[in-house]
Design a protein around this motif. Structure first.
Motif, PDB file in Angstrom:
ATOM      1  N   VAL A 125    -117.995  41.367  38.364  1.00  0.00           N
ATOM      2  CA  VAL A 125    -117.426  40.974  39.652  1.00  0.00           C
ATOM      3  C   VAL A 125    -116.336  41.975  39.968  1.00  0.00           C
ATOM      4  N   GLU A 163    -115.063  39.794  47.378  1.00  0.00           N
ATOM      5  CA  GLU A 163    -115.580  40.108  46.040  1.00  0.00           C
ATOM      6  C   GLU A 163    -117.016  40.574  46.155  1.00  0.00           C
ATOM      7  N   LEU A 192    -126.683  44.918  42.979  1.00  0.00           N
ATOM      8  CA  LEU A 192    -125.802  43.953  43.646  1.00  0.00           C
ATOM      9  C   LEU A 192    -126.517  42.624  43.843  1.00  0.00           C
ATOM     10  N   ILE A 193    -125.765  41.556  43.666  1.00  0.00           N
ATOM     11  CA  ILE A 193    -126.346  40.216  43.803  1.00  0.00           C
ATOM     12  C   ILE A 193    -125.820  39.510  45.047  1.00  0.00           C
ATOM     13  N   VAL A 194    -124.518  39.515  45.205  1.00  0.00           N
ATOM     14  CA  VAL A 194    -123.951  38.723  46.288  1.00  0.00           C
ATOM     15  C   VAL A 194    -122.583  39.300  46.662  1.00  0.00           C
ATOM     16  N   GLN A 250    -128.237  43.683  49.892  1.00  0.00           N
ATOM     17  CA  GLN A 250    -129.048  44.888  49.697  1.00  0.00           C
ATOM     18  C   GLN A 250    -128.837  45.899  50.821  1.00  0.00           C
ATOM     19  N   GLU A 259    -120.458  41.087  43.645  1.00  0.00           N
ATOM     20  CA  GLU A 259    -120.975  40.763  42.314  1.00  0.00           C
ATOM     21  C   GLU A 259    -122.270  41.503  42.031  1.00  0.00           C
ATOM     22  N   SER A 260    -122.353  42.023  40.805  1.00  0.00           N
ATOM     23  CA  SER A 260    -123.650  42.456  40.297  1.00  0.00           C
ATOM     24  C   SER A 260    -124.024  41.450  39.214  1.00  0.00           C
ATOM     25  N   VAL A 261    -125.053  41.749  38.405  1.00  0.00           N
ATOM     26  CA  VAL A 261    -125.522  40.728  37.471  1.00  0.00           C
ATOM     27  C   VAL A 261    -124.427  40.316  36.488  1.00  0.00           C
TER      28      VAL A 261
END
Lengths: 491, 452, 128
Positions: C64, C57, C37-39, C87, C59-61
């Protein structure tokens, strides 16, 4: 490729170094603050790197050597049509009489370029089987936007307000993005088990609110959808329009004309179909072709030939959507496309499609035992193989295959697209490659399928870097060199 | 039939392996009813020599900046392009590669873009840059779209009427169906009034867009406009001339949130309007709303510094209809040329180009103002471009000036019907004092010729 | 919160009900599927929720995903810690990684959701 990573321009900079390319002044020297308001003058110089010319030459020469490119490697990047970019076109596009033409010159000084562009409009209309062409859009995606805005203006002019654009789930992401930007709701149409448009889903979603159906045909799994005729009829029955994403025109040049399959409007990607160099990301161009009923709404200007034989720019188009960009268009790319088409002639254009399709089918035949192709044994100019079985049985994913190919001297195909195929490998060899190259590539793929997965997970080992950490890059973005001085340099 | 390597023997062998009787059979999926039963009606094939002769003859019918002394501007400029730009960007390893989807096979392109992003950030005084957009006009439109995303406001975009008219047209086209009102603040005597711009900004305004120097070459009171935008919570977008930053304050220095530009002037040929280079820099906090490709630094499997495409979830191939923009292909090769140009010139070279262009433009303005029948249109500070008024028909005068060997300026009538007597004249570092003196003579003679 | 005390949607959100307040999160299965996961983008307090409609939403790399509201209601609290550091969600989707709390408009909607066993069965089918 040797192992030493080049430093950044900013790390090579040394105070006081420079080049000598700009002339001395030959006009009276006056204090700058007598010419410009002192309040607007920068107190410092822009903090650019300070380098000698040899520094710059070595730097960029070295960087170029870290790339795979068509000139050096087989580059079967699906959907991108990475064909040979003829050297003659580079030379011709840089002729001073073309490269040094200013966009606001008087038309009397532009007769050569206007004639070339006028002829290109006609040629692209003929290849499309459509009536009118705008060369203005800067790339395929901008062509989509321009065409959808053209469609919106057409409906508005007819007093209709239509809200929906139908897009297959296998389409390029630009299609829904362009539809949204043009003010439409993007409605997804499912693919059926053959990878074609699911007709039941299409029929259930198609109604009087449908403005446009955006089809890619052949589609992104490399199949020609014969239902296109039926789709066009259903659309036209309700006054809707059929759009063709022209990304895959290489497969049908001179064999099928979009207009003949019921397409009302389309864009070209000359950097794909007509061999414009991809430039590490661009430039492209995105000419659009439309039926006569849509022509009044095209972006302005269009090149016209007056009755006295003089070529002119027609801005007098009151129903036009306006401009999608400044100036005429990506003329440098269009000139290359023109040169390419003129080098081919009618037979040559058809041969491009024939050999693109032949090469793709041959490659498919060579690898299909190890790399199943979910949507059939035959394809058009490209096909999508799946590494799903390899991933499940041996832990070799599409990602690993891509890296293994790099070690074997091939640029990988497009991976993980289209989304409707798991572990997708989208392979487009183009017409330019030889049988030997295709066989070598197939051998490499088969070797990878039999490779020790542990070894593959370490690939590539022949490149200066291996498996960059994309998660770290996205989590804590470093988008400019952190140590490049922010402050200006003293004058 | 060039560029195809398959021999007849190859074709036969390949078809056998495929299990097809003919190439035609491979097209069986396309119904007969849609197949073209004839050859395309396009001109016959030309060999390399014939094509060269043909295109050379076409090129010879243009009269470009190579054969007439060029004083044309309006967003595209005849600046000098150092040889290293053509030589290095002409390497096939750069121009026959594509978007660096595979980082291990594309570190050259990726590093070059990362350096471009850094150069643009330093040039503009802003935090981050993307990898390029199409051109200056669509960069303005993309900035407006980004401002809508960042502010959550979609009611209004305010744009200075002194910005490039084509940029304003592109802005209107892009936003035509998005229900955002575009308010164009009229220019008065070659610039906008700060109070009028401020008055047009409301609480629904997503962005205020101003061009510096503006379309007429005039220096706007851009700090005050930026301040007015920010006070109202709108994004301040400045469209700048990259060369001007060799002398003028950077957008980031006076508080701009987003800076966009036409980057043609940085080592890219005129080429009848394209391909050019759309530049965009902005505050770091907007980066997830930015359009286009972005390269980021990271480390590889072995801890080595390297570069990748990043923040891709913004983009159309992942986010589809919710993407920040529909852009895919960009202007990578032009961005590369701009980087090589900036690296070659360095801070002093860029300042020198800006300074020479300013000095020569002012010298030219002085010389032309002394020509009977010509006068400076605006009493305002300008950079490398200025407007003259002509006491006789401007179009006829420009035609006469043309016959004397000059592209003497852009008749502003094509953009502003009310400015039918006005001519926009641009002067770059390439123009010599002799050429400027000769231009003044040509104007003098031409005005007399038109009068008589 | 024990997963067995939660209700789930087929789109992998979970709900914990305490009176007329629903705590909403996403399941361990979803977090594992998304990987890296990113954001995360969460709504503001006061935002109206509609059943089946997106409220945020994640987002992973290279993906979405929308977060779909299991209920109609109104956001009364947002987990700022997760918004700042996604995280936390990856590590602890059922406790520290909750996303929002919302006032429930129609309790019957919760009753229709899957219980833990039914959800386990549903994801077992999805992975085949």
């Amino acid at each position: 490729m040797n192992d030493k990573a080049p430093r950044l321009l900013f790390e090579k900079s040394r105070p006081g170094r420079g080049t000598d390319v700009i002339p001395r002044s030959d006009v009276p020297d006056r204090p700058l603050d007598s010419l410009l308001p002192a309040s607007e003058l920068a107190s410092n110089l822009v903090p650019l790197p300070e380098l000698g010319e040899l520094d710059v030459v070595r730097h960029y020469t070295r960087l170029s050597q870290l790339n795979m490119a068509i000139d050096s490697h087989f580059y079967p990047l699906g959907s991108c049509t990475m064909k040979y970019n003829p050297k003659r076109n580079e030379r011709l596009a840089s002729l001073p009489g073309l490269a040094s033409v200013h966009p606001y010159q008087d038309e009397s000084t532009l007769q050569g370029i206007l004639e070339l562009l006028y002829d290109l409009q006609g040629i692209l209309g003929e290849i499309a089987g459509l009536d009118a062409v705008s060369l203005q859009p800067a790339a395929g995606a901008q062509g989509e936007l321009a065409a959808l805005l053209t469609a919106a203006a057409y409906f508005r002019d007819r007093g209709e307000k239509r809200t929906k654009v139908l897009i297959p789930d296998s389409a390029h992401g630009t299609n829904p993005a362009s539809a949204h930007l043009a003010g439409f709701d993007a409605v997804t149409i499912k693919s059926d088990s053959r990878g074609l448009v699911d007709m039941a889903d299409f029929m259930s979603k198609h109604d009087d609110q449908t403005a446009v159906f955006m089809i890619t045909n052949p589609n992104t799994v490399g199949r020609f959808d014969p239902q296109v005729v039926e789709i066009a009829r259903a659309l036209h029955d309700r006054g809707s329009l059929l759009y063709l994403d022209g990304a895959n025109m290489n497969a049908i040049l001179g064999v099928v004309r979009p207009g003949d399959m019921g397409v009302d409007l389309m864009h070209y990607n000359p950097h794909k179909t007509f061999s414009g160099p991809h430039g590490g990301g661009g430039p492209g161009a995105g000419p659009i072709a439309v039926r006569a009923s849509l022509a009044p709404y095209l972006p302005a200007p269009i090149v016209v030939k007056r009755s006295d034989g003089v070529f002119a720019l027609d801005y007098d188009r009151p129903k036009s959507i306006g401009r999608t960009r400044s100036f005429f268009g990506n003329v440098g790319v269009l000139v290359r496309a023109y040169c390419y088409i003129r080098a081919q002639g009618p037979e040559g254009l058809r041969r491009i499609a024939e050999h693109a399709v032949l090469n793709a089918n041959y490659l498919l035949a060579l690898i299909k035992e190890e790399y199943p192709v979910p949507f059939g044994d035959r394809c058009m100019h490209e096909f999508v193989a799946s590494a799903r079985g390899l991933a499940r049985d041996r832990g070799i994913r599409a990602f690993d295959i891509a890296k293994g190919l790099i070690d074997r001297g091939f640029h990988p195909p497009t991976v993980y697209f289209p989304l409707i195929v798991s572990e997708a490998l989208m392979i487009e060899p183009t017409e330019c490659e030889s049988r030997e190259t295709l066989e070598e590539f197939a051998r490499a793929l088969l070797e990878i399928a039999a490779e020790d997965p542990e070894k593959l997970h370490e690939a590539p080992v022949t490149t200066p870097v291996c498996r960059p950490d994309e998660v770290a890059a996205a989590r804590s973005p470093i988008l400019i060199h952190p140590e490049a001085s922010r402050a200006g340099i003293e004058r | 039939m060039a560029y195809i390597l398959n021999t007849d023997d190859d074709v036969a062998l390949m078809l056998r392996r495929i299990g097809a009787g003919s190439i035609d059979e491979l097209f069986a999926a396309a119904p007969e009813s849609v197949r073209l039963k004839r050859l395309l009606d396009v001109p016959p094939a030309l060999g390399e020599l014939e094509l060269t002769s043909h295109v050379t003859a076409i090129a010879a019918r243009n009269v470009g900046a190579d054969s007439r002394v060029c004083f044309l501007g309006g967003g595209a400029y005849d600046h000098f392009i150092p040889a290293v730009v053509d030589q290095l960007a002409g390497r096939g390893e750069f121009y026959t590669a594509y978007t660096p989807y595979q980082p291990e096979a594309s570190q050259g392109t990726l590093q070059a873009i990362f350096e471009y992003q850094t150069l643009v950030a330093r040039l503009t005084g802003l935090d981050v840059s993307n990898a390029s957009l199409y051109d200056g006009g669509s960069a303005v439109a993309e900035a407006a779209l980004m401002a809508r995303g960042v502010t959550g406001r979609s009611g209004r975009i305010v744009v200075a009427g002194s910005a490039h008219p084509e940029s304003i047209q592109v802005l209107k086209t892009y936003l035509a169906n998005l229900e955002t009102e575009i308010v164009v603040v009229p220019q008065r005597d070659g610039a906008v009034e700060v109070s009028e711009v401020a008055g047009a900004i409301d609480s629904r305004t997503a962005a205020v867009i101003v061009q510096q120097p503006n379309f007429f070459g005039v220096i706007e009171d851009v700090s005050a406009i930026v301040a007015a935008a920010r006070k109202a919570g709108a994004i301040a977008v400045v469209s700048f001339d990259p060369i001007s930053l060799g002398l003028l304050r950077r957008p980031g220095d006076y508080g701009a949130d987003v800076a966009v530009a036409e980057g043609q002037c940085l080592g890219n040929p005129l080429a009848y309007g394209g391909p050019y280079l759309g530049m965009m820099a902005c505050r770091e906090s907007y980066v997830r709303k930015m359009p286009g490709r972005i390269v980021g630094q990271t480390v590889d499997h072995h801890g080595k510094r390297c570069w990748v495409l990043t923040l891709q979830t913004r983009e159309q191939h992942i986010r589809r209809e919710k993407a920040t923009s529909n852009i895919c292909t960009n202007q990578g090769l032009l961005a590369l040329r701009a980087s090589i140009y900036l690296a070659t010139l360095g801070p002093r070279g860029l300042a020198r180009v800006a300074e020479l262009s300013t000095r020569k433009a002012h010298y030219a303005a002085e010389r032309l103002a002394s020509v009977p029948g010509l006068s400076l249109a605006f009493d305002r500070p300008f950079f490398k471009e200025f407007v003259v008024r002509c006491s006789v028909d401007a179009t006829s005068v420009l035609a006469e000036v043309g016959r004397r060997g000059f592209h003497g300026g852009v008749a502003l009538k094509r953009f502003f019907p009310e400015m039918e007597d006005s001519i926009l004249i641009a002067v770059t570092e390439k123009r010599t004092r002799d050429e400027i003196d000769a231009l003044a003579v040509a104007y003098d003679e031409s005005i007399r010729a038109v009068r008589s | 919160m024990k997963p067995t005390d939660l209700r789930f949607t087929r789109t992998h959100e979970w709900v914990y009900v305490d009176g007329d307040v629903a705590t909403i999160g996403v399941s361990r299965f979803a977090v594992d599927q998304l990987t890296d996961l990113i954001v995360i983008d969460l709504p503001e307090v006061g935002r109206k929720l509609s059943e089946g409609k997106s409220f945020g939403e994640i987002e992973s790399v290279k993906a979405v995903s929308d977060l779909y509201s299991p209920i109609d209601g109104e956001v009364i609290e947002v987990n700022r810690a997760v918004a700042a550091d996604v995280q936390i969600l990856a590590q602890d989707p059922y406790e520290k990684g909750w996303l929002i709390k919302a006032k429930i408009a129609d309790p019957a909607q919760v009753e229709k959701m899957l219980d833990h066993d039914a959800y386990q069965k549903a994801i077992a089918e999805e992975s085949h």
